[in-house]
Enzyme design. Structure first.
Site, PDB file in Angstrom:
ATOM      1  N   ASP A 239       0.709  -1.706  -0.117  1.00 58.74           N
ATOM      2  CA  ASP A 239       0.001   0.233   0.323  1.00 58.74           C
ATOM      3  C   ASP A 239       1.158   1.260   0.112  1.00 58.74           C
ATOM      4  OD1 ASP A 239      -3.323  -0.448   0.806  1.00 58.74           O
ATOM      5  OD2 ASP A 239      -1.577  -2.131   1.207  1.00 58.74           O
TER       6      ASP A 239
ATOM      7  N   ASN B 199       2.155  -2.830   4.161  1.00 59.17           N
ATOM      8  CA  ASN B 199       1.307  -3.892   3.440  1.00 59.17           C
ATOM      9  C   ASN B 199      -0.013  -5.035   4.270  1.00 59.17           C
ATOM     10  OD1 ASN B 199       0.149  -4.891   1.105  1.00 59.17           O
ATOM     11  ND2 ASN B 199       0.745  -7.178   1.956  1.00 59.17           N
TER      12      ASN B 199
END
Length: 359
Positions: free
Chosen positions: A238, A248
């Site tokens: 992310d 993440n």
């Protein structure tokens, strides 16, 4: 952009249509986003997930804001602040909104240019996922060669397929490419509580493509690696700092630790839009804290095949629900990007992405 079998979102006239990921894998339903508030809601309530698709919907949210305000830039900027804040961890959202606003500031036709730029962002993602798939496939092919044709066992965490980044995803893009090239492979799919995104989304995607896979509880990964049953790990992200630290789905850090201890390669697949060159230390990444209900309750089909929600914890017990964790760069074998495979360190990232360097 048009509707297709494997699309997370598409345009119909002035409206954006998205797959409602909260309904998968039990039913395939879509939502029509007509207003910028619809886009904000879809991002916030996880109708759409995955850093790339969140960014795409954010970009189209700006387009919907342009329509709603009849191209009033100041009003668009005010709405864009709310879009930007809908999910704090995935940097693609802020990146996409900022890119849209930069274009609109010099626009003579704000609505048309907003539509064009949002489509362009999605089209670039399609191209990037194909390249990520090609670069990552080479890694899988090498393992297949070393194993003399025996199946390659890949462990992934969370969902980073085409539902997360049009049109092939990040972590799953190399798997799709390898499958299409006839490489024999099998995917260990982490269940990824509390949202069960592995069991619900990754398994559904792989099943649609006919790829062999097995769903496992999150904490099984370490045992599989210790038993020699995992050849490599590939996850998405992310946000990745300029020094290579990775945000993440919660639990990614533990997988990376297990991989390091068992000499299993651990790759992170991402497009350049997921890099945050303004941050070096992963501890500076904002970590989203989500509703405790996601931990205390689970959703699924009952014996009557009805979608229902049940509580799995004692009444009165509190829960803490961090959505993400940080995997230090030292645990990452490499970053699979649309420009190639990059070591997870500041010098290598700056060299591969000099146009993004903001230091």
């Amino acid at each position: 952009m048009s509707a297709g079998k494997y699309k997370a979102l598409w345009l119909e006239g002035e409206h954006l249509v998205v797959i409602d990921q909260t309904r998968l894998p039990f039913s395939y339903e879509t939502k029509r986003l007509i207003t910028p508030e619809d886009a904000i809601g879809a991002i916030a309530d996880m109708t759409v997930r995955g850093a790339g698709v969140i960014g795409n919907v954010g970009a189209f949210g700006v387009y919907l804001a342009a329509i709603a305000t009849n191209g009033n830039l100041k009003q668009i900027e005010a709405i864009s602040t709310k879009i930007r804040a809908a999910r704090p961890t995935a940097v693609n959202l802020a990146w996409a909104v900022d890119r849209m606003l930069a274009v609109l500031k010099n626009s003579q036709n704000i609505i048309a240019d907003a539509r064009s730029e949002a489509i362009k962002i999605c089209d670039e993602d399609v191209e990037h996922t194909e390249k990520i798939g090609d670069y990552g496939c080479k890694l899988i092919a090498q393992i297949a060669e070393d194993k003399a044709g025996m199946p390659v066992n890949i462990l992934t965490h969370c969902n980073a397929g085409w539902l997360a980044l049009v049109d092939r995803g990040t972590a799953l893009a190399p798997i799709y490419a390898a499958h299409e090239r006839g490489i024999d492979l099998h995917v260990w799919v982490d269940e990824t509580r509390p949202r069960n995104q592995g069991a619900n989304l990754t398994a559904w995607e792989l099943g649609q493509q006919g790829i062999k896979h097995t769903i496992i509880p999150d904490n099984t990964g370490g045992l599989l690696m210790h038993s020699g049953m995992v050849d490599m790990c590939i996850v998405g992200a992310d946000r990745v700092t300029r020094a290579g630290d990775v945000a993440n789905k919660i639990g990614t850090y533990l997988k990376a630790l297990a991989a390091k201890d068992n000499q299993v390669t651990f790759y992170v697949a991402l497009p350049a839009s997921t890099l945050d060159m303004a941050i070096a230390d992963g501890r500076d990444i904002p970590i989203e804290t989500r509703s405790s209900d996601e931990v205390l309750y689970m959703q699924g089909l009952n014996r009557a095949q009805e979608l229902t929600t049940i509580r799995i914890a004692p009444q009165g017990s509190p829960a803490l629900n961090y959505g993400f964790d940080i995997t230090p760069a030292r645990l990452v074998t490499g970053l699979i990007t649309e420009r190639g495979i990059c070591p997870a360190n500041e010098r290598a990232i700056a060299s591969m992405f000099p146009d993004l360097n903001t230091k």
